[in-house]
Design an enzyme around this catalytic site. Structure first.
Site, PDB file in Angstrom:
ATOM      1  N   HIS A 229       0.868  -1.191   0.000  1.00 20.80           N
ATOM      2  CA  HIS A 229       0.000   0.000   0.000  1.00 20.80           C
ATOM      3  C   HIS A 229       0.895   1.228   0.000  1.00 20.80           C
ATOM      4  O   HIS A 229       1.305   1.715   1.051  1.00 20.80           O
ATOM      5  CB  HIS A 229      -0.934  -0.033   1.215  1.00 20.80           C
ATOM      6  CG  HIS A 229      -1.938   1.071   1.236  1.00 20.80           C
ATOM      7  ND1 HIS A 229      -3.163   0.953   1.856  1.00 20.80           N
ATOM      8  CD2 HIS A 229      -1.930   2.328   0.703  1.00 20.80           C
ATOM      9  CE1 HIS A 229      -3.850   2.072   1.719  1.00 20.80           C
ATOM     10  NE2 HIS A 229      -3.117   2.940   1.031  1.00 20.80           N
TER      11      HIS A 229
ATOM     12  N   HIS B   8      -9.456   1.110  -1.681  1.00 22.50           N
ATOM     13  CA  HIS B   8      -9.432   1.747  -0.363  1.00 22.50           C
ATOM     14  C   HIS B   8     -10.863   1.700   0.171  1.00 22.50           C
ATOM     15  O   HIS B   8     -11.806   2.107  -0.526  1.00 22.50           O
ATOM     16  CB  HIS B   8      -9.016   3.216  -0.462  1.00 22.50           C
ATOM     17  CG  HIS B   8      -7.553   3.441  -0.671  1.00 22.50           C
ATOM     18  ND1 HIS B   8      -6.828   2.857  -1.671  1.00 22.50           N
ATOM     19  CD2 HIS B   8      -6.672   4.221   0.018  1.00 22.50           C
ATOM     20  CE1 HIS B   8      -5.570   3.264  -1.588  1.00 22.50           C
ATOM     21  NE2 HIS B   8      -5.449   4.091  -0.571  1.00 22.50           N
TER      22      HIS B   8
ATOM     23  N   GLU C 108     -11.340   3.473   5.583  1.00 27.27           N
ATOM     24  CA  GLU C 108     -10.294   4.355   6.148  1.00 27.27           C
ATOM     25  C   GLU C 108     -11.052   5.452   6.909  1.00 27.27           C
ATOM     26  O   GLU C 108     -11.078   5.456   8.136  1.00 27.27           O
ATOM     27  CB  GLU C 108      -9.426   4.945   5.022  1.00 27.27           C
ATOM     28  CG  GLU C 108      -8.345   5.913   5.495  1.00 27.27           C
ATOM     29  CD  GLU C 108      -7.614   6.607   4.317  1.00 27.27           C
ATOM     30  OE1 GLU C 108      -8.109   6.576   3.178  1.00 27.27           O
ATOM     31  OE2 GLU C 108      -6.542   7.203   4.581  1.00 27.27           O
TER      32      GLU C 108
ATOM     33  N   ASP D  85       1.767   4.020   2.869  1.00 27.42           N
ATOM     34  CA  ASP D  85       0.756   4.864   2.217  1.00 27.42           C
ATOM     35  C   ASP D  85       1.403   6.003   1.419  1.00 27.42           C
ATOM     36  O   ASP D  85       1.577   5.878   0.204  1.00 27.42           O
ATOM     37  CB  ASP D  85      -0.242   5.399   3.271  1.00 27.42           C
ATOM     38  CG  ASP D  85      -1.622   5.711   2.705  1.00 27.42           C
ATOM     39  OD1 ASP D  85      -1.855   5.459   1.511  1.00 27.42           O
ATOM     40  OD2 ASP D  85      -2.473   6.210   3.466  1.00 27.42           O
ATOM     41  N   ASP D  86       1.743   7.096   2.091  1.00 26.15           N
ATOM     42  CA  ASP D  86       2.347   8.270   1.432  1.00 26.15           C
ATOM     43  C   ASP D  86       3.534   8.722   2.291  1.00 26.15           C
ATOM     44  O   ASP D  86       3.456   9.734   3.005  1.00 26.15           O
ATOM     45  CB  ASP D  86       1.313   9.394   1.338  1.00 26.15           C
ATOM     46  CG  ASP D  86       0.107   8.970   0.522  1.00 26.15           C
ATOM     47  OD1 ASP D  86       0.214   8.944  -0.711  1.00 26.15           O
ATOM     48  OD2 ASP D  86      -0.928   8.630   1.126  1.00 26.15           O
TER      49      ASP D  86
HETATM   50  N1  ADE Z   1      -4.305   8.833  -2.087  1.00 26.80           N
HETATM   51  C1  ADE Z   1      -3.095   8.869  -1.532  1.00 26.80           C
HETATM   52  N2  ADE Z   1      -3.163   8.458  -0.262  1.00 26.80           N
HETATM   53  C2  ADE Z   1      -4.450   8.131  -0.005  1.00 26.80           C
HETATM   54  C3  ADE Z   1      -5.159   7.633   1.114  1.00 26.80           C
HETATM   55  N3  ADE Z   1      -4.556   7.375   2.280  1.00 26.80           N
HETATM   56  N4  ADE Z   1      -6.482   7.436   1.004  1.00 26.80           N
HETATM   57  C4  ADE Z   1      -7.092   7.716  -0.144  1.00 26.80           C
HETATM   58  N5  ADE Z   1      -6.479   8.175  -1.225  1.00 26.80           N
HETATM   59  C5  ADE Z   1      -5.167   8.381  -1.162  1.00 26.80           C
HETATM   60 ZN    ZN Z   2      -3.677   4.795   0.381  1.00 21.49          ZN
END
Ligand code: ADE
Ligand code: ZN
Length: 338
Positions: free
Chosen positions: A14, A194, A197, A275-276
């Protein structure tokens, strides 16, 4: 323990490629392309990374992606992530990319795909790390726009293993994309989404029943629904959990409040992901460190999480098996020393 966490073989499942754009690289690429960014400096960008929810993050994340213009930019972005991944002993990564973020700015699909793909190929040769690409549709845009993107992806079928669904979750339920995902599966793509969340557990049901996903990305809200927990466990549907992301986007107040350990104890196939990472303060190893120390995970929990990362991957069974054996051999070798 840090050396154990770093050295145990792992996969990441992810990871948004655009979310690996560190401010230093963002500024270097923007300068090369003559693009002005909404941040005055690298420091100012870092200071702006204070989020209150998913949308407040996405607004900044999409602004940063404007720097990316050429095949070289996508190559460098991908290569920089893979170099970091290798240093944390990731052996395999499954990477999301958001083509609409770029095609809507006039960047061609093939520019994005070719830059990423060339970096993945080079990294396999240079570092031995393997990868799969997952194309994500932006769920705040229409199903028709997603279908057009899918049509562009079909000629790259051999380079993209699955399609997924990301961006603003609330108000954009999985059912909005049923027709697109039906078509994607007919074209031979696997599916993920996704769900759960920020959105309710109902969105996880829809992802399973309507989009026929192989994995749920995040999924942490599943614990609100006992029947859903049963279903996820029965069908061995993995959850790609992102602990530091969940704290930064205030899904949980703190790591101590995170439900990852409960998810594991309920017998779910949980994985740990970043994630990011450029925005959320850490890559996979930092996520492992956070949950290990602050949720008091045992060594057995860590080994399970590392194994799950391969079991939940789209690697062929025999390769998964090789990694599981490698993990067992690694654990045996450190137990001998200890
Ligand atoms: N795009 C990038 N990170 C994300 C996340 N955590 N949830 C949804 N879209 C995303
Ligand atoms: Zn994500």
């Amino acid at each position: 323990m840090n050396a154990f966490l770093r050295e145990i073989p792992k996969a990441e499942l992810h990871l948004h490629l655009e979310g690996t754009l560190e401010p230093e690289l963002m500024f270097a690429i923007a300068q090369r392309n003559g693009i002005s960014l909404p941040f005055a400096s690298i420091e100012a960008a870092k200071n702006a990374y204070q989020f209150t929810d998913l949308q407040s993050f996405l607004d900044i994340y999409y602004a940063g992606t404007n720097a990316l213009q050429t095949e070289r930019d996508f190559y460098e972005l991908t290569k920089a992530y893979l170099e970091k991944a290798v240093r944390q002993n990731l052996r395999h990564v499954e990477i999301f990319f958001d083509p609409q973020t770029h095609t809507d700015r006039g960047i061609e699909f093939k520019t994005v795909l070719n830059g990423i793909d060339r970096a993945l190929t080079d990294a396999k040769t240079e570092f031995g790390i393997s990868s799969n690409l997952i194309l994500c549709f932006l769920r705040h845009l229409s199903a028709d726009a997603a279908m057009e993107t899918l049509e562009q992806a079909i000629s790259y079928r051999d380079k993209i293993v699955a399609v997924g669904l990301d961006s603003s979750e609330l108000g954009h339920p999985p059912k909005k994309f049923k027709t697109v995902f039906d078509r994607a599966r007919r074209e031979g793509f696997l599916t993920v989404a996704h769900a759960g969340e920020e959105g309710p557990s109902e969105y996880i049901w829809q992802a399973l029943d309507l989009l026929k996903v192989s994995r749920i990305d995040h999924g942490v809200r599943c614990l609100e629904d006992e029947k859903l927990v049963y279903r996820l466990r029965r069908d061995r549907i993995p959850l790609t959990v992102c602990p530091l992301s969940n704290i930064k986007l205030r899904v949980f107040e703190s790591i101590e409040q995170h439900n990852l350990k409960q998810l594991l104890d309920r017998g779910l196939c949980v994985t740990v992901n970043s994630d990011d990472p450029a925005y959320f303060g850490g890559y996979v190893l930092e996520n492992f460190e956070a949950v290990q120390t602050r949720l008091n995970l045992s060594r057995a929990d860590i080994v399970q999480l590392a194994k799950n990362s391969f079991i939940a991957s789209f690697l062929p069974d025999d390769i998964q098996q090789t990694y599981l054996e490698e993990i067992d051999a690694f654990v045996a070798s450190v137990s001998e020393i200890a």
